[in-house]
Design an enzyme around this catalytic site. Sequence first.
Site, short mmCIF file in Angstrom:
data_model
loop_
_atom_site.label_atom_id
_atom_site.label_comp_id
_atom_site.label_asym_id
_atom_site.label_seq_id
_atom_site.Cartn_x
_atom_site.Cartn_y
_atom_site.Cartn_z
N CYS A 139 0.82 -1.21 0.00
CA CYS A 139 0.00 0.00 0.00
C CYS A 139 0.85 1.25 0.00
O CYS A 139 0.88 2.02 0.96
CB CYS A 139 -0.93 -0.03 1.20
SG CYS A 139 -2.01 -1.45 1.09
N GLU A 140 1.62 1.41 -1.06
CA GLU A 140 2.42 2.62 -1.27
C GLU A 140 2.53 2.85 -2.76
O GLU A 140 2.79 1.89 -3.52
CB GLU A 140 3.85 2.44 -0.73
CG GLU A 140 3.93 2.39 0.76
CD GLU A 140 5.23 2.95 1.31
OE1 GLU A 140 5.85 3.82 0.66
OE2 GLU A 140 5.60 2.51 2.39
#
Length: 417
Positions: free
Chosen positions: A342-343
């Site tokens: 989640c980046e």
Amino acid sequence: MDHFTYINGQLHAEDVALERIAKEVGTPFYCYSTATIARHYQVFAEGFKDIKATICFAVKANSNLAVLKTLANLGSGADCVSMGEIMRALKVGIKADKIVFSGVGKTRAELKYALEAGIMQFNVESEPELNALNEVAIELGSTAPIAFRVNPDIDAGSHDKISTGRKGDKFGIQWEKAHEMYEIASNMEGIDVQGVSIHIGSQLSDLNPFERAFEKVAGLVRSLKEAGHDIKRLDLGGGLGIPYNSEEIPHPAEYAKMTIAATKGLDCELVFEPGRLIVGNAGVLVTAAIYEKYTSDRKFLIVDAAMNDLIRPTLYDAHHEIVAVKEGDPAKRPVDIVGPICETGDIFAKRRLLPQVREGDLLAIRSAGAYGAVQSSGYNSRPIIPEVLVNGSEYAIVRRRETYAEMLGKDQIPEWL
Ligand code: LLP
């Protein structure tokens, strides 16, 4: 040159199909080729066969015990930067007298451990470290063989984060203070001054900065000798790059020729600390496609490896070739290859040309043998992935996949909760 080639449309590591390993081990995984490691070691060593030289593989590049053992069997020594790395080197049978200890922050516990082990050389990087080492040695009733790592103030011209020989970098002692430091050290009871060391950076694609640094340091060795210091070893570090993309990298033979010329007549044993050059192209990261996701302006290929497994693209904007393990149709289209983390920065490549890939299809991220697995983490609670070593037609898991039980088992919930 490496030993990852297509045989009957399937990418192999030496004689083993990566697809076969994937079936048995699962994805993602790192895969190394013994023949490639050996070839790169031998090509480097060949250049120095006529002079007194010791090759100390930079353990930080790939510290897997099976990889280290492969190199130990070829005669390699080790360049270590922590107690853990020295333990690894000793464990695979690398003799202490072929180990150098580098790094700006060696603790007293580490200095003591290395001194008791009897390593060849401490590359000292500051006066406080020199004092600490002297004290530790006196306590043990021993003397520590040292080289000062000097900072030649030369820009390696590599990525900012991996250039180490400029004045403003944290490494080495200041060039102008070198003579003073050697004078101080030579009067210390626990210190035995033996050498000089430099390391100006990593992934250098040009011999010029090396040449300038080597000539400069050769001058220092001469003047130290004139001042009465017995300099018998010159450690020139690592840093020669590898072709990740289409860069032109000088051949190790050219590097050797230049080095021998730059250090001619010094009457010193040379030490080298290559890392990436030996293992970089000897490894791939094999990953499977999870989803293809289309938006109005992008095609994303989401794979099961992520920046926690291989952080180089995210951290250094590094380019890694990415190929389909099964040779696909020649029509290629641009996709962004991304991981599940989640980046936004969890990207392996942007607009890379690949054949049509379906869910479950395998990709190989190439040149992942150096600074790949060693820089992995469990970010997003993703288990550390396995490493596999191929040797001809056989292979072995040389680090198994972390289990979820192991991952969760490391945390402890205090009683008050
Ligand atoms: N010696 C010393 C003192 C070093 O600091 C290094 C690397 C080496 C030798 C080995 O350099 P090589 O031959 O591998 O270039 N994580 C970064 C690379 C960091 C290099 C750190 N020092 C990357 O993934 O590009």
